[in-house]
Write a protein that holds these residues in place. Sequence first.
Motif, PDB file in Angstrom:
ATOM      1  N   ARG A 104      16.736  -4.296  63.048  1.00  0.00           N
ATOM      2  CA  ARG A 104      18.074  -4.105  62.443  1.00  0.00           C
ATOM      3  C   ARG A 104      18.609  -2.452  61.656  1.00  0.00           C
ATOM      4  NH1 ARG A 104      20.130  -7.317  59.226  1.00  0.00           N
ATOM      5  NH2 ARG A 104      18.748  -9.074  58.383  1.00  0.00           N
ATOM      6  N   LEU A 105      16.804  -2.459  60.648  1.00  0.00           N
ATOM      7  CA  LEU A 105      17.819  -1.556  60.256  1.00  0.00           C
ATOM      8  C   LEU A 105      16.601   0.436  59.881  1.00  0.00           C
ATOM      9  CD1 LEU A 105      18.081  -3.388  57.025  1.00  0.00           C
ATOM     10  CD2 LEU A 105      19.914  -2.440  58.036  1.00  0.00           C
ATOM     11  N   ARG A 106      17.380   0.782  60.131  1.00  0.00           N
ATOM     12  CA  ARG A 106      15.580   2.052  59.913  1.00  0.00           C
ATOM     13  C   ARG A 106      15.162   1.906  59.328  1.00  0.00           C
ATOM     14  NH1 ARG A 106      20.393   4.056  57.853  1.00  0.00           N
ATOM     15  NH2 ARG A 106      19.574   5.349  56.061  1.00  0.00           N
ATOM     16  N   PRO A 107      13.870   2.797  59.457  1.00  0.00           N
ATOM     17  CA  PRO A 107      12.774   2.248  58.680  1.00  0.00           C
ATOM     18  C   PRO A 107      12.142   2.575  57.688  1.00  0.00           C
ATOM     19  CG  PRO A 107      12.165   3.775  61.136  1.00  0.00           C
ATOM     20  CD  PRO A 107      13.578   3.244  60.465  1.00  0.00           C
ATOM     21  N   GLU A 108      13.224   3.932  57.170  1.00  0.00           N
ATOM     22  CA  GLU A 108      13.113   3.821  55.576  1.00  0.00           C
ATOM     23  C   GLU A 108      13.839   2.765  54.664  1.00  0.00           C
ATOM     24  OE1 GLU A 108      14.405   5.902  57.871  1.00  0.00           O
ATOM     25  OE2 GLU A 108      16.221   7.260  57.701  1.00  0.00           O
ATOM     26  N   VAL A 109      15.066   2.245  55.211  1.00  0.00           N
ATOM     27  CA  VAL A 109      15.846   1.105  54.743  1.00  0.00           C
ATOM     28  C   VAL A 109      15.320  -0.114  54.284  1.00  0.00           C
ATOM     29  CG1 VAL A 109      17.825   0.069  54.749  1.00  0.00           C
ATOM     30  CG2 VAL A 109      18.110   2.128  55.373  1.00  0.00           C
ATOM     31  N   VAL A 110      13.964  -0.339  55.999  1.00  0.00           N
ATOM     32  CA  VAL A 110      12.981  -1.369  55.535  1.00  0.00           C
ATOM     33  C   VAL A 110      12.136  -1.199  54.755  1.00  0.00           C
ATOM     34  CG1 VAL A 110      11.535  -2.819  57.103  1.00  0.00           C
ATOM     35  CG2 VAL A 110      13.106  -2.140  57.751  1.00  0.00           C
ATOM     36  N   GLU A 111      11.406  -0.377  54.923  1.00  0.00           N
ATOM     37  CA  GLU A 111      10.189   0.013  53.673  1.00  0.00           C
ATOM     38  C   GLU A 111      11.093  -0.209  51.961  1.00  0.00           C
ATOM     39  OE1 GLU A 111       7.355  -0.139  53.967  1.00  0.00           O
ATOM     40  OE2 GLU A 111       7.522  -0.908  55.772  1.00  0.00           O
ATOM     41  N   ALA A 112      12.398   1.005  51.942  1.00  0.00           N
ATOM     42  CA  ALA A 112      13.575   0.160  50.579  1.00  0.00           C
ATOM     43  C   ALA A 112      13.186  -1.073  50.165  1.00  0.00           C
ATOM     44  CB  ALA A 112      13.982   0.609  50.753  1.00  0.00           C
ATOM     45  N   ASN A 113      13.309  -1.843  51.400  1.00  0.00           N
ATOM     46  CA  ASN A 113      13.177  -3.158  50.930  1.00  0.00           C
ATOM     47  C   ASN A 113      12.053  -3.947  50.744  1.00  0.00           C
ATOM     48  OD1 ASN A 113      16.369  -4.606  51.476  1.00  0.00           O
ATOM     49  ND2 ASN A 113      16.068  -3.347  52.542  1.00  0.00           N
ATOM     50  N   ILE A 114      10.783  -3.207  51.277  1.00  0.00           N
ATOM     51  CA  ILE A 114       9.245  -3.743  50.577  1.00  0.00           C
ATOM     52  C   ILE A 114       9.483  -3.744  49.755  1.00  0.00           C
ATOM     53  CG2 ILE A 114       7.576  -3.758  51.526  1.00  0.00           C
ATOM     54  CD1 ILE A 114       9.147  -4.979  53.371  1.00  0.00           C
ATOM     55  N   ARG A 115       9.691  -2.155  49.160  1.00  0.00           N
ATOM     56  CA  ARG A 115       9.434  -2.194  48.022  1.00  0.00           C
ATOM     57  C   ARG A 115      10.097  -2.469  46.385  1.00  0.00           C
ATOM     58  NH1 ARG A 115      10.045   3.376  49.932  1.00  0.00           N
ATOM     59  NH2 ARG A 115      12.455   3.856  48.695  1.00  0.00           N
ATOM     60  N   ALA A 116      11.634  -2.905  46.929  1.00  0.00           N
ATOM     61  CA  ALA A 116      11.988  -3.720  46.150  1.00  0.00           C
ATOM     62  C   ALA A 116      11.747  -5.221  45.702  1.00  0.00           C
ATOM     63  CB  ALA A 116      13.519  -3.794  46.150  1.00  0.00           C
ATOM     64  N   LEU A 117      11.280  -5.665  46.972  1.00  0.00           N
ATOM     65  CA  LEU A 117      10.561  -7.046  46.572  1.00  0.00           C
ATOM     66  C   LEU A 117       9.085  -6.906  45.609  1.00  0.00           C
ATOM     67  CD1 LEU A 117      10.226  -8.688  50.083  1.00  0.00           C
ATOM     68  CD2 LEU A 117      11.277  -9.412  47.792  1.00  0.00           C
ATOM     69  N   GLN A 118       9.120  -5.891  46.333  1.00  0.00           N
ATOM     70  CA  GLN A 118       7.482  -5.564  45.098  1.00  0.00           C
ATOM     71  C   GLN A 118       7.880  -5.339  43.623  1.00  0.00           C
ATOM     72  OE1 GLN A 118       3.629  -6.012  46.531  1.00  0.00           O
ATOM     73  NE2 GLN A 118       3.182  -6.334  44.319  1.00  0.00           N
ATOM     74  N   ARG A 119       8.694  -4.832  43.621  1.00  0.00           N
ATOM     75  CA  ARG A 119       9.262  -4.210  42.151  1.00  0.00           C
ATOM     76  C   ARG A 119       8.905  -6.089  41.402  1.00  0.00           C
ATOM     77  NH1 ARG A 119      12.643   0.383  41.354  1.00  0.00           N
ATOM     78  NH2 ARG A 119      12.571  -0.159  39.292  1.00  0.00           N
ATOM     79  N   CYS A 120       9.868  -6.663  42.695  1.00  0.00           N
ATOM     80  CA  CYS A 120      10.070  -8.015  41.558  1.00  0.00           C
ATOM     81  C   CYS A 120       9.644  -8.438  41.208  1.00  0.00           C
ATOM     82  CB  CYS A 120      11.719  -8.381  42.650  1.00  0.00           C
ATOM     83  SG  CYS A 120      13.239  -7.839  42.106  1.00  0.00           S
ATOM     84  N   PHE A 121       8.395  -9.083  42.135  1.00  0.00           N
ATOM     85  CA  PHE A 121       7.054  -9.374  41.736  1.00  0.00           C
ATOM     86  C   PHE A 121       5.909  -8.938  40.639  1.00  0.00           C
ATOM     87  CE2 PHE A 121       2.397 -10.538  42.338  1.00  0.00           C
ATOM     88  CZ  PHE A 121       3.089 -11.505  43.449  1.00  0.00           C
ATOM     89  N   ASP A 122       6.324  -7.984  40.502  1.00  0.00           N
ATOM     90  CA  ASP A 122       5.843  -6.721  39.473  1.00  0.00           C
ATOM     91  C   ASP A 122       6.526  -6.852  38.571  1.00  0.00           C
ATOM     92  OD1 ASP A 122       3.966  -6.445  41.502  1.00  0.00           O
ATOM     93  OD2 ASP A 122       4.825  -4.005  41.381  1.00  0.00           O
ATOM     94  N   GLU A 123       7.748  -7.139  38.006  1.00  0.00           N
ATOM     95  CA  GLU A 123       8.378  -6.641  36.817  1.00  0.00           C
ATOM     96  C   GLU A 123       9.037  -7.662  36.223  1.00  0.00           C
ATOM     97  OE1 GLU A 123      11.554  -3.652  37.433  1.00  0.00           O
ATOM     98  OE2 GLU A 123      10.064  -2.002  38.842  1.00  0.00           O
ATOM     99  N   CYS A 124       9.036  -9.394  36.803  1.00  0.00           N
ATOM    100  CA  CYS A 124       9.550 -10.179  36.570  1.00  0.00           C
ATOM    101  C   CYS A 124       8.689 -10.488  35.431  1.00  0.00           C
ATOM    102  CB  CYS A 124       9.551 -11.259  38.281  1.00  0.00           C
ATOM    103  SG  CYS A 124       8.039 -11.755  38.358  1.00  0.00           S
ATOM    104  N   VAL A 125       9.349 -11.485  34.920  1.00  0.00           N
ATOM    105  CA  VAL A 125       8.575 -11.295  33.129  1.00  0.00           C
ATOM    106  C   VAL A 125       9.011 -12.974  33.026  1.00  0.00           C
ATOM    107  CG1 VAL A 125       8.422  -9.717  31.883  1.00  0.00           C
ATOM    108  CG2 VAL A 125      10.536 -11.047  31.321  1.00  0.00           C
ATOM    109  N   GLN A 126       8.034 -14.049  32.517  1.00  0.00           N
ATOM    110  CA  GLN A 126       8.047 -15.477  32.577  1.00  0.00           C
ATOM    111  C   GLN A 126       7.774 -15.382  30.822  1.00  0.00           C
ATOM    112  OE1 GLN A 126       4.327 -17.685  33.379  1.00  0.00           O
ATOM    113  NE2 GLN A 126       5.148 -19.548  33.102  1.00  0.00           N
ATOM    114  N   GLY A 127       9.075 -16.917  30.959  1.00  0.00           N
ATOM    115  CA  GLY A 127       9.242 -16.617  28.884  1.00  0.00           C
ATOM    116  C   GLY A 127       9.566 -17.898  29.173  1.00  0.00           C
TER     117      GLY A 127
END
Lengths: 398, 190
Positions: B167-190
């Motif tokens: 239901r979304l354009r390929p570039e929007v899909v990829e933006a969502n994927i990047r956002a997921l990956q960034r959340c995975f990489d940038e989250c911090v534990q404390g």
Amino acid sequence: MVESKFLPLDGATSVSQAMRQINPDVVAAYPITPQTAVVQNFSQYVADGIVNTEFIPVESEHAAMSACVGASAAGGRVMTATAANGLALMWEMLYIAAGMRLPIVLTVVNRALSSPLNIHCDHSDAMGARDSGWIQIYAETGQEAYDNTIQAIRIAEHPDLLLPVMSCQDGFITGHGVERVGILPDSDIKDFVGEYKPRYALLNIDEPVTFGAWDFTDYYFEHKRQQSEVINNSLPIIESVFKEYEKLSGRPQPVLDMWGMDDAEYAIIVLSSTAGTSRAVARRWREKGVKVGVVKPRLYRPFPEQYLLEAIKNCKAVAVLDRAISFGAPLSQGPLFTDTTAALYNAGISGLPVVNYIFGLGGRDILPDHIGSVFSDLQKIASDGQRGTMVRYLGLRE
Amino acid sequence: MSQMTEVRWHGRAGQGVVTAGELLGESAMHEGKYFQSFPEYGAERMGAPIKSYTRVSSDPIEYHSPILEPDIVIVVNPNLLSVVDVAEGIKPNGIMIVNTTDTPDKVRKQVKYNDGDVWCVDASKIAMEELKRDIPSTMMLAVFAKATGLINIAATIELTREKLSGRLRPEVVEANIRALQRCFDECVQG
């Protein structure tokens, strides 16, 4: 056994998936919360040409069941769905469907009846229809709702029954709850339900018949006696369908789903989703060494009296949990309790203490601690030898 | 012995919290697990605080009751921390995952959760940068994957791609994927 494909589905959508696979001739329905998804999804299948069902978007539930009666009498395979006040509005036509021996399958996503207005789960809707002549099946999960819908077709249309079937599940709790649901292949469901060949059909002009005719003091009584005879003797036929589907799906389809009942001293009898919560709590109590068990009747009409007696007769104390009140019954007991105690009395069993718990009206949460309190109460009743209060309430502020 | 994990989500109606809970369940299902996902239905209106629940288990799930003592709490909307008691009932050795600009230490003090793990991610910022919209709900799954190991991030990314591609354009899909990956990489534990 055929492999199921697992999908993330809510209970209502599980039913519409079953309806898609059944591909009935006619569906006449009116949307009502929490049943809406059933009809919404199915009408989409119709619009998309995925099924070739004649979909009749009627103006009310009375009209829905009226259209179902007409279509079924004409010789079609007919389904519909409703809840709560929608089922109440069908009342007149429910009796007509059963009296005309029309094998209509109706999904009920159980919801409280007004008034006061409430959209959440209880069983007051379907329990009010328990004497209407319909077979009633209750589902614990979305998976069971799917499985029961398919089996309901075969039960209803069995040539020795020809009775309408109400297939119920808990509104919101399973109706809107998404879980892993195993869907059998379309072709296997198509084969399982087969082609419906009506024994009598209005559209068969070579063998003209009359349905729902004038039936006065001369024969009405005999016809009603025949109707009770057919439902009284329906259990073996229903069981044969359950067994056949069990073989196909690899999922057990007992009349009574039982856990721990081989040697249970304390038992809970309860319908639908709360049977799951009760079983989960019972497992913890068993780990503590207390012999508890849970009985979930999948079938409520016809009432599986003999099986139930066999299950509980050696218990020390039994609790029947009702998600409905039978107003004006002795102490306004719940219907499942009334039926259970009647069965015990009829079998001459009088020494077993049985208590009734009303719970979950209007969607009030039923928590594991509530179930635990019931097992505690049953232990106390057995040790004191005193039944105490017959009708009790779980999760109620008093 | 059955291993069941119970998750409670906090968000605001209309933010995709319920969808995120369902996606979490579906991710677990693809890894052979059972799940349940269900919102708490009240008087829904856009923006109202809502709760949603997800159970994940190696065995069929029998409980049909709300989750009162979650193992994991996920807070999608940072401004709920001062409005709702998000730590209510959470198990002492549990995990709290919060979308916030604050540090885990600060969140821990604010919600009075001393014993378990706190994970923070500025998912709203990532969502704004990648998607130009503050829709962080499903992105919290990436943090869930990292914090719990119960779902696999690669599989979650694959599922997200599969779900969105229709239901979304390929570039929007990829933006969502990047956002997921960034959340995975940038989250911090404390």
